[in-house]
Design a protein around this motif. Structure first.
Motif, PDB file in Angstrom:
ATOM      1  N   LEU A  80       0.840  -1.187   0.000  1.00  0.00           N
ATOM      2  CA  LEU A  80       0.000   0.000   0.000  1.00  0.00           C
ATOM      3  C   LEU A  80       0.883   1.247   0.000  1.00  0.00           C
ATOM      4  N   SER A  81       0.395   2.285  -0.677  1.00  0.00           N
ATOM      5  CA  SER A  81       1.070   3.577  -0.686  1.00  0.00           C
ATOM      6  C   SER A  81       0.078   4.660  -0.310  1.00  0.00           C
ATOM      7  N   CYS A  82       0.578   5.709   0.301  1.00  0.00           N
ATOM      8  CA  CYS A  82      -0.264   6.858   0.659  1.00  0.00           C
ATOM      9  C   CYS A  82       0.565   8.123   0.487  1.00  0.00           C
ATOM     10  N   ALA A  83       0.120   8.975  -0.427  1.00  0.00           N
ATOM     11  CA  ALA A  83       0.805  10.239  -0.687  1.00  0.00           C
ATOM     12  C   ALA A  83       0.046  11.374  -0.019  1.00  0.00           C
ATOM     13  N   ALA A  84       0.765  12.169   0.748  1.00  0.00           N
ATOM     14  CA  ALA A  84       0.173  13.294   1.458  1.00  0.00           C
ATOM     15  C   ALA A  84       0.544  14.603   0.772  1.00  0.00           C
ATOM     16  N   SER A  85      -0.395  15.541   0.786  1.00  0.00           N
ATOM     17  CA  SER A  85      -0.134  16.874   0.251  1.00  0.00           C
ATOM     18  C   SER A  85      -0.874  17.889   1.112  1.00  0.00           C
ATOM     19  N   GLY A  86      -0.471  19.157   0.968  1.00  0.00           N
ATOM     20  CA  GLY A  86      -1.095  20.209   1.763  1.00  0.00           C
ATOM     21  C   GLY A  86      -0.163  20.703   2.840  1.00  0.00           C
ATOM     22  N   ARG A  87      -0.759  21.124   3.974  1.00  0.00           N
ATOM     23  CA  ARG A  87       0.015  21.704   5.066  1.00  0.00           C
ATOM     24  C   ARG A  87       0.519  20.583   5.976  1.00  0.00           C
ATOM     25  N   PHE A 116       3.377  12.108  12.409  1.00  0.00           N
ATOM     26  CA  PHE A 116       3.286  10.661  12.420  1.00  0.00           C
ATOM     27  C   PHE A 116       2.416  10.269  11.236  1.00  0.00           C
ATOM     28  N   MET A 117       2.837   9.283  10.486  1.00  0.00           N
ATOM     29  CA  MET A 117       1.974   8.714   9.447  1.00  0.00           C
ATOM     30  C   MET A 117       1.741   7.249   9.775  1.00  0.00           C
ATOM     31  N   GLY A 118       0.604   6.749   9.364  1.00  0.00           N
ATOM     32  CA  GLY A 118       0.327   5.369   9.715  1.00  0.00           C
ATOM     33  C   GLY A 118      -0.815   4.773   8.925  1.00  0.00           C
ATOM     34  N   TRP A 119      -1.037   3.513   9.234  1.00  0.00           N
ATOM     35  CA  TRP A 119      -2.121   2.753   8.619  1.00  0.00           C
ATOM     36  C   TRP A 119      -3.000   2.159   9.708  1.00  0.00           C
ATOM     37  N   TYR A 120      -4.297   2.264   9.472  1.00  0.00           N
ATOM     38  CA  TYR A 120      -5.295   1.660  10.330  1.00  0.00           C
ATOM     39  C   TYR A 120      -6.184   0.804   9.432  1.00  0.00           C
ATOM     40  N   ARG A 121      -6.926  -0.108  10.035  1.00  0.00           N
ATOM     41  CA  ARG A 121      -7.829  -0.919   9.225  1.00  0.00           C
ATOM     42  C   ARG A 121      -9.142  -1.155   9.959  1.00  0.00           C
ATOM     43  N   GLN A 122     -10.172  -1.389   9.155  1.00  0.00           N
ATOM     44  CA  GLN A 122     -11.486  -1.658   9.720  1.00  0.00           C
ATOM     45  C   GLN A 122     -12.136  -2.786   8.953  1.00  0.00           C
ATOM     46  N   PHE A 151       4.253  -7.392   8.383  1.00  0.00           N
ATOM     47  CA  PHE A 151       4.081  -6.097   7.719  1.00  0.00           C
ATOM     48  C   PHE A 151       5.263  -5.200   8.044  1.00  0.00           C
ATOM     49  N   THR A 152       5.615  -4.332   7.078  1.00  0.00           N
ATOM     50  CA  THR A 152       6.673  -3.352   7.289  1.00  0.00           C
ATOM     51  C   THR A 152       6.189  -1.989   6.813  1.00  0.00           C
ATOM     52  N   ILE A 153       6.270  -1.010   7.702  1.00  0.00           N
ATOM     53  CA  ILE A 153       5.917   0.362   7.339  1.00  0.00           C
ATOM     54  C   ILE A 153       7.197   1.135   7.066  1.00  0.00           C
ATOM     55  N   LEU A 207       3.143   0.548   3.131  1.00  0.00           N
ATOM     56  CA  LEU A 207       2.931  -0.603   3.998  1.00  0.00           C
ATOM     57  C   LEU A 207       3.133  -1.851   3.153  1.00  0.00           C
ATOM     58  N   GLN A 208       4.231  -2.539   3.392  1.00  0.00           N
ATOM     59  CA  GLN A 208       4.498  -3.808   2.727  1.00  0.00           C
ATOM     60  C   GLN A 208       3.882  -4.914   3.570  1.00  0.00           C
ATOM     61  N   MET A 209       2.963  -5.642   2.979  1.00  0.00           N
ATOM     62  CA  MET A 209       2.227  -6.679   3.699  1.00  0.00           C
ATOM     63  C   MET A 209       2.580  -8.035   3.099  1.00  0.00           C
ATOM     64  N   ASN A 210       3.225  -8.867   3.878  1.00  0.00           N
ATOM     65  CA  ASN A 210       3.618 -10.211   3.452  1.00  0.00           C
ATOM     66  C   ASN A 210       2.885 -11.256   4.281  1.00  0.00           C
ATOM     67  N   SER A 211       2.884 -12.477   3.780  1.00  0.00           N
ATOM     68  CA  SER A 211       2.236 -13.592   4.487  1.00  0.00           C
ATOM     69  C   SER A 211       0.819 -13.230   4.914  1.00  0.00           C
TER      70      SER A 211
END
Length: 121
Positions: free
Chosen positions: A20-27, A33-39, A67-69, A80-84
């Motif tokens: 997964l990738s996430c690009a941020a822009s703006g202020r 802190f950047m991160g990943w959550y799931r639901q 997983f590796t962030i 977020l590299q997600m293996n296994s």
């Protein structure tokens, strides 16, 4: 304001990998802190992993070792590299950016639109 754009979700078989990738822009503050959550359906949103601008990481026990962030501060992008992968990893994954005035004071919390990850058994 901050905009977050996620990519990389999809359908994968158990044991497979996704990135997964996430690009941020703006202020964006120099400390954040950047991160990943799931639901998952019927469940509350939960932490997957976070990473600071300094590179310190934190992982949920359920994903440690699989997983590796990582992040590219120059591109304001988190990965977020997600293996296994396991069927229980199936969820909508959300990117988060938490702007910090200091390491200990949050001044803004932003979310992406989410990307679906489905792991088939």
């Amino acid at each position: 304001q901050v905009q977050l754009v996620e990519s990389g979700g999809g359908l994968v078989q158990a044991g497979g990998s996704l990135r997964l990738s996430c690009a941020a822009s703006g202020r964006i503050f120099s400390i954040n802190f950047m991160g990943w959550y799931r639901q998952a359906p019927g469940k509350q949103r939960e932490l997957v992993a976070t990473i600071t601008t300094g590179g310190s990481t934190n992982y949920a026990d359920a994903v440690k070792g699989r997983f590796t962030i990582s992040r590219d501060n120059a591109k304001n992008t988190v990965y977020l590299q997600m293996n296994s992968l396991k069927p229980e990893d199936t969820a909508v994954y959300y990117c988060n950016l938490d702007n910090r005035a200091t390491w200990f004071r949050s001044v803004g919390d932003y979310w992406g639109q989410g990307t679906q990850v489905t792991v088939s058994s």
